[in-house]
Design a protein around this motif. Structure first.
Motif, short mmCIF file in Angstrom:
data_model
loop_
_atom_site.label_atom_id
_atom_site.label_comp_id
_atom_site.label_asym_id
_atom_site.label_seq_id
_atom_site.Cartn_x
_atom_site.Cartn_y
_atom_site.Cartn_z
N ALA A 1 -0.07 -2.95 2.38
CA ALA A 1 -0.56 -2.05 1.33
C ALA A 1 0.57 -1.14 0.85
CB ALA A 1 -1.74 -1.24 1.86
N ILE A 2 1.36 -0.62 1.77
CA ILE A 2 2.46 0.28 1.41
C ILE A 2 3.50 -0.45 0.56
CG2 ILE A 2 4.44 1.55 2.38
CD1 ILE A 2 2.56 2.34 4.71
N TRP A 3 3.82 -1.68 0.92
CA TRP A 3 4.85 -2.44 0.19
C TRP A 3 4.41 -2.83 -1.21
CZ3 TRP A 3 5.03 -5.97 5.02
CH2 TRP A 3 5.82 -5.37 6.01
N THR A 4 3.11 -3.04 -1.41
CA THR A 4 2.66 -3.70 -2.64
C THR A 4 1.90 -2.78 -3.60
OG1 THR A 4 0.62 -4.45 -1.55
CG2 THR A 4 2.52 -5.95 -1.50
N ARG A 5 1.57 -1.56 -3.18
CA ARG A 5 0.77 -0.68 -4.04
C ARG A 5 1.53 0.61 -4.36
NH1 ARG A 5 -4.82 -1.01 -0.48
NH2 ARG A 5 -4.90 -3.31 -0.34
N THR A 6 1.28 1.12 -5.54
CA THR A 6 1.91 2.37 -5.95
C THR A 6 1.35 3.55 -5.16
OG1 THR A 6 2.23 1.49 -8.17
CG2 THR A 6 2.37 3.88 -7.91
N LYS A 7 0.03 3.54 -4.95
CA LYS A 7 -0.62 4.62 -4.19
C LYS A 7 -1.47 4.00 -3.08
CE LYS A 7 -0.67 7.70 -8.19
NZ LYS A 7 -1.50 8.46 -9.16
N PRO A 8 -0.80 3.51 -2.02
CA PRO A 8 -1.52 2.80 -0.97
C PRO A 8 -2.40 3.72 -0.12
CG PRO A 8 0.74 3.15 -0.32
CD PRO A 8 0.64 3.60 -1.75
N GLU A 9 -3.44 3.12 0.43
CA GLU A 9 -4.25 3.77 1.45
C GLU A 9 -4.78 2.68 2.37
OE1 GLU A 9 -8.34 5.08 0.06
OE2 GLU A 9 -7.27 4.94 -1.86
N TYR A 10 -5.18 3.07 3.58
CA TYR A 10 -5.71 2.10 4.54
C TYR A 10 -6.72 2.80 5.44
CZ TYR A 10 -6.06 -1.78 7.80
OH TYR A 10 -6.54 -2.82 8.54
#
Length: 283
Positions: free
Chosen positions: A145-154
């Motif tokens: 998620a961190i690598w592929t999204r501008t504003k990641p969350e999990y």
């Protein structure tokens, strides 16, 4: 078929930059560095290789540091963790490390991951041994998620964070391949579920040669609706045997990795000179 080499980098081994240059000059595809943060003096779990734990396990350097040195000394050689113990690392910080080394290497990083066997080492990091496999999956999902999204969350059972902004992003798209280590069938199942490759050791106590199990792995991929094209096999631990290497190539193995001892150039370079002919033969 690609051929890589791995070494436990220590203060008595070849320097990672020196080995990386030697591998690149001889046609090797990749260099792999293992990880152990420390080795507790207690031992609840036996060493999978049998016998006493080799000295290099106590002495090994951090893989992200050694592979960065190797990246700076080369231009085409790929650089892999073999393996990174994600159950012992914070996923947010590790995602930044992975993206950073992929940036400085120009997109040459291979993210080999594993869940570990040394219970004492794992528990020293505050990780419960029994639930480490689910923890690893969540951490890898969170890093994706961190690598592929501008504003990641999990939001998982073990990993939880709200929207954030974190850079750099990797050069490779969507991210460096996550190559899952582990024996058949357990490691293979994890690779099918969330990996971009499977990386078993050739020999384990319950099988003589993992190559015989590759058809079953391919059947597992097909059942999950996946192809070997997006989850190829890397076999760790190969012999200096042309016929055996050609058999791996003909089986469709993407990569094999030679394990080198933690030694200086006078020991290692003659071995690499012999291997250079084998590397050329299996391309």
């Amino acid at each position: 078929m690609k051929v890589g080499a791995g070494m436990f980098f220590t203060d008595y081994s070849m320097h990672p930059a020196e080995l990386a240059r030697a591998l690149e000059e001889r046609g090797f595809e990749s260099l792999w560095a293992p990880e152990h943060s420390h080795i507790p003096l207690s031992r609840k779990a036996a060493y999978p290789g049998g016998g006493d734990l080799p000295k290099m396990y106590y002495d090994v350097m951090d893989p992200f540091v050694t592979l960065t040195a190797a990246a700076a000394a080369t231009s085409t050689l790929r650089l892999g963790t073999g393996i990174c113990l994600v159950v012992q690392r914070d996923p947010i910080q590790t995602a930044k490390l992975v993206a950073s080394i992929d940036q400085v290497s120009g997109g040459r990083f291979l993210f080999g991951v594993g869940n570990g066997w040394n219970r004492d080492e794992i528990e020293n990091h505050g990780t419960a041994f029994e639930t480490r496999h689910k923890l690893a999956r969540e951490r890898i999902e969170a890093m994706r998620a961190i690598w592929t999204r501008t504003k990641p969350e999990y939001h998982g059972e073990f990993v939880e964070f709200g929207p954030m902004m974190t850079w750099p992003k990797p050069v490779q798209r969507p991210h460096p391949p996550v190559i899952v280590g582990g024996a058949f069938p357990w490691g293979a199942r994890r690779a099918v579920r969330y990996g971009n490759g499977w990386m078993p050791h050739r020999v384990r106590q319950h099988y003589a040669d993992v190559a015989a199990l590759v058809p079953q792995f391919r059947a597992m991929l097909a059942e999950a609706g996946r192809s070997e094209g997006d989850c190829p096999v890397t076999i760790w631990g190969v012999r200096e045997d042309r016929d055996a290497l050609l058999a791996d190539r003909d089986l469709g193995i993407e990569r094999v990795v030679l394990s080198l001892e933690a030694a200086k150039a006078d020991v290692i370079l003659p071995q690499l000179d012999r291997w250079a002919k084998l590397v050329e033969a299996v391309r």
